[in-house]
Motif scaffolding. Sequence first.
Motif, PDB file in Angstrom:
ATOM      1  N   ALA A  55    -134.130  39.275 -17.413  1.00 17.92           N
ATOM      2  CA  ALA A  55    -132.700  39.171 -17.715  1.00 17.92           C
ATOM      3  C   ALA A  55    -131.842  40.158 -16.939  1.00 17.92           C
ATOM      4  O   ALA A  55    -130.742  39.828 -16.491  1.00 17.92           O
ATOM      5  N   GLY A  56    -132.337  41.385 -16.766  1.00 21.40           N
ATOM      6  CA  GLY A  56    -131.560  42.396 -16.062  1.00 21.40           C
ATOM      7  C   GLY A  56    -131.271  42.044 -14.619  1.00 21.40           C
ATOM      8  O   GLY A  56    -130.314  42.554 -14.029  1.00 21.40           O
ATOM      9  N   ALA A  57    -132.071  41.141 -14.047  1.00 26.55           N
ATOM     10  CA  ALA A  57    -131.847  40.741 -12.652  1.00 26.55           C
ATOM     11  C   ALA A  57    -130.562  39.955 -12.498  1.00 26.55           C
ATOM     12  O   ALA A  57    -129.922  39.994 -11.441  1.00 26.55           O
ATOM     13  N   SER A  58    -130.162  39.223 -13.541  1.00 23.59           N
ATOM     14  CA  SER A  58    -128.958  38.398 -13.470  1.00 23.59           C
ATOM     15  C   SER A  58    -127.781  38.984 -14.238  1.00 23.59           C
ATOM     16  O   SER A  58    -126.705  38.384 -14.270  1.00 23.59           O
ATOM     17  N   ALA A  59    -127.987  40.143 -14.860  1.00 24.42           N
ATOM     18  CA  ALA A  59    -126.907  40.741 -15.654  1.00 24.42           C
ATOM     19  C   ALA A  59    -125.698  41.076 -14.785  1.00 24.42           C
ATOM     20  O   ALA A  59    -124.547  40.915 -15.219  1.00 24.42           O
ATOM     21  N   ASP A  60    -125.935  41.537 -13.554  1.00 26.48           N
ATOM     22  CA  ASP A  60    -124.824  41.884 -12.670  1.00 26.48           C
ATOM     23  C   ASP A  60    -124.043  40.652 -12.220  1.00 26.48           C
ATOM     24  O   ASP A  60    -122.927  40.777 -11.704  1.00 26.48           O
ATOM     25  N   ALA A  61    -124.619  39.475 -12.408  1.00 22.75           N
ATOM     26  CA  ALA A  61    -123.917  38.230 -12.077  1.00 22.75           C
ATOM     27  C   ALA A  61    -123.004  37.776 -13.211  1.00 22.75           C
ATOM     28  O   ALA A  61    -122.273  36.794 -13.068  1.00 22.75           O
ATOM     29  N   GLY A  62    -123.071  38.479 -14.334  1.00 19.49           N
ATOM     30  CA  GLY A  62    -122.250  38.119 -15.478  1.00 19.49           C
ATOM     31  C   GLY A  62    -122.972  37.297 -16.522  1.00 19.49           C
ATOM     32  O   GLY A  62    -122.355  36.837 -17.490  1.00 19.49           O
ATOM     33  N   PHE A  84    -121.389  31.089  -7.560  1.00 16.74           N
ATOM     34  CA  PHE A  84    -122.615  31.854  -7.331  1.00 16.74           C
ATOM     35  C   PHE A  84    -122.442  32.854  -6.193  1.00 16.74           C
ATOM     36  O   PHE A  84    -123.030  33.944  -6.223  1.00 16.74           O
ATOM     37  N   ASP A  85    -121.666  32.504  -5.170  1.00 14.99           N
ATOM     38  CA  ASP A  85    -121.486  33.409  -4.037  1.00 14.99           C
ATOM     39  C   ASP A  85    -120.905  34.745  -4.471  1.00 14.99           C
ATOM     40  O   ASP A  85    -121.378  35.816  -4.083  1.00 14.99           O
ATOM     41  N   ASN A  86    -119.847  34.700  -5.288  1.00 14.39           N
ATOM     42  CA  ASN A  86    -119.193  35.929  -5.712  1.00 14.39           C
ATOM     43  C   ASN A  86    -119.934  36.626  -6.847  1.00 14.39           C
ATOM     44  O   ASN A  86    -120.046  37.852  -6.865  1.00 14.39           O
ATOM     45  N   ASN A  87    -120.435  35.857  -7.793  1.00 17.39           N
ATOM     46  CA  ASN A  87    -121.063  36.461  -8.966  1.00 17.39           C
ATOM     47  C   ASN A  87    -122.508  36.884  -8.724  1.00 17.39           C
ATOM     48  O   ASN A  87    -122.944  37.920  -9.236  1.00 17.39           O
ATOM     49  N   ALA A  88    -123.246  36.079  -7.980  1.00 19.77           N
ATOM     50  CA  ALA A  88    -124.674  36.348  -7.790  1.00 19.77           C
ATOM     51  C   ALA A  88    -125.030  36.534  -6.324  1.00 19.77           C
ATOM     52  O   ALA A  88    -126.189  36.375  -5.935  1.00 19.77           O
ATOM     53  N   GLY A  89    -124.051  36.902  -5.502  1.00 18.62           N
ATOM     54  CA  GLY A  89    -124.296  37.038  -4.071  1.00 18.62           C
ATOM     55  C   GLY A  89    -125.366  38.039  -3.709  1.00 18.62           C
ATOM     56  O   GLY A  89    -126.005  37.936  -2.657  1.00 18.62           O
ATOM     57  N   TYR A  90    -125.595  39.025  -4.597  1.00 16.09           N
ATOM     58  CA  TYR A  90    -126.619  40.038  -4.296  1.00 16.09           C
ATOM     59  C   TYR A  90    -128.032  39.460  -4.261  1.00 16.09           C
ATOM     60  O   TYR A  90    -128.953  40.102  -3.732  1.00 16.09           O
ATOM     61  N   TYR A  91    -128.212  38.237  -4.774  1.00 17.59           N
ATOM     62  CA  TYR A  91    -129.523  37.587  -4.670  1.00 17.59           C
ATOM     63  C   TYR A  91    -129.886  37.276  -3.214  1.00 17.59           C
ATOM     64  O   TYR A  91    -131.035  36.934  -2.931  1.00 17.59           O
ATOM     65  N   GLU A 104    -129.516  28.619  -6.024  1.00 16.15           N
ATOM     66  CA  GLU A 104    -128.217  28.413  -5.386  1.00 16.15           C
ATOM     67  C   GLU A 104    -128.065  29.282  -4.140  1.00 16.15           C
ATOM     68  O   GLU A 104    -127.563  28.825  -3.106  1.00 16.15           O
ATOM     69  N   LEU A 105    -128.519  30.525  -4.221  1.00 22.04           N
ATOM     70  CA  LEU A 105    -128.393  31.411  -3.052  1.00 22.04           C
ATOM     71  C   LEU A 105    -129.346  31.001  -1.944  1.00 22.04           C
ATOM     72  O   LEU A 105    -129.045  31.189  -0.759  1.00 22.04           O
ATOM     73  N   CYS A 106    -130.499  30.440  -2.280  1.00 20.54           N
ATOM     74  CA  CYS A 106    -131.391  29.895  -1.247  1.00 20.54           C
ATOM     75  C   CYS A 106    -130.690  28.751  -0.520  1.00 20.54           C
ATOM     76  O   CYS A 106    -130.677  28.701   0.721  1.00 20.54           O
ATOM     77  N   ALA A 107    -130.121  27.820  -1.289  1.00 19.57           N
ATOM     78  CA  ALA A 107    -129.467  26.660  -0.685  1.00 19.57           C
ATOM     79  C   ALA A 107    -128.299  27.074   0.200  1.00 19.57           C
ATOM     80  O   ALA A 107    -128.060  26.471   1.252  1.00 19.57           O
ATOM     81  N   LYS A 108    -127.571  28.108  -0.193  1.00 20.23           N
ATOM     82  CA  LYS A 108    -126.384  28.539   0.548  1.00 20.23           C
ATOM     83  C   LYS A 108    -126.736  29.383   1.773  1.00 20.23           C
ATOM     84  O   LYS A 108    -125.880  29.628   2.622  1.00 20.23           O
TER      85      LYS A 108
END
Length: 353
Positions: A15-22, A135-142, A169-173
């Motif tokens: 869970a902590g891996a995605s916490a920074d994504a909101g 996903f780009d803005n919220n989870a871009g660090y992936y 999503e980040l893989c696809a982008k």
Amino acid sequence: MAEFKQDDILLFLAAGASADAGIPVSAAMIRDIENRVNDATNNQWNRFRDLYYYFKGALLYSATIKGRTEYSPNIEDLMNAIRELEKKEEHTIYPFIGAWNIKLMELSGDNFSNLREFDQAIMGVLKEWICLGDFDNNAGYYRGIVELSKEIGTSLRIFTLNYDRCLEELCAKNGATCERGFDSEKMWSSERFDNENLDDPNIYLYKLHGSIDWYRDPNDMLKCHDSPGTRVPDLIFGTNYKLQYNDPYLFLMHELRRWLLNTKLLVIIGYGFQDEHINKIISNAFGSNRNLKLYVIGLYSGDDYEDYVKRLLGIDDGSRLKVENRTAKDFMDNLNVDLIKDQFFTGDDETPF
């Protein structure tokens, strides 16, 4: 400097891996539920208020008699309790129960209908928590993981407890291929994780507890879809009853055990070590595989992070364990092959810690 071979490195996300994504962690989810049921203007949720507090009180009572004085109920505990009671006559211990608690019967409604509706309401809000719009803005660090998968030169196996689609999503982008077990008809097939049958993808993604975009068709076959819609997602929600006999969950857990016994480095990101089942799999592999090293990244508010990890995993050997108290975003933003090599490899697979 040593080079990575196939499957020398595995990643494990929680869970902590995605916490920074909101995407809220379990404790934040239960706070949101509590806020909703306490809102007198929210008729959809306020009607579950007394039922929620009955469960909270029962869970606190259970923990207290076990000596867990610092315990606070989380969303998994709540869902476990609701779903076990929903089984009613189908539960194994039902014949041994003389009578249901009077307060429970009062709050649960006819044939436990209120329990089922509360369950459905929580599953509905789960989509709000997990489905990101940007996903780009919220989870871009992936992107750090995606770029690492490209750099290492072999397929990277990633195991996750998360339901979200941040990595996909980040893989696809970013032009990376991500194999997660579905064929062209979007039907589950475990054979797709056999890299002899496919062109090697950048990432093999094992979603151990399901995904927000998984569902069961009328024949109980597992499929995936492009948007959550109104389908009920196929998930394992909770911490105490995680081993499922049906595909894909038994297969995925077997794969975690299998690869942990053959890898050299497990990078654990955002895991709080509160799942006894997962802890046991990791600790057993750590004892059996003398080449296995653990690199743990997460946020810990106590005095000794390493001692905490060793205690929860039940291990004594700190020479093969490294912990860093930092956010997943901070780590992933700086993640690359050189970082991993500099931390862990000198000569031929010797470790400096």
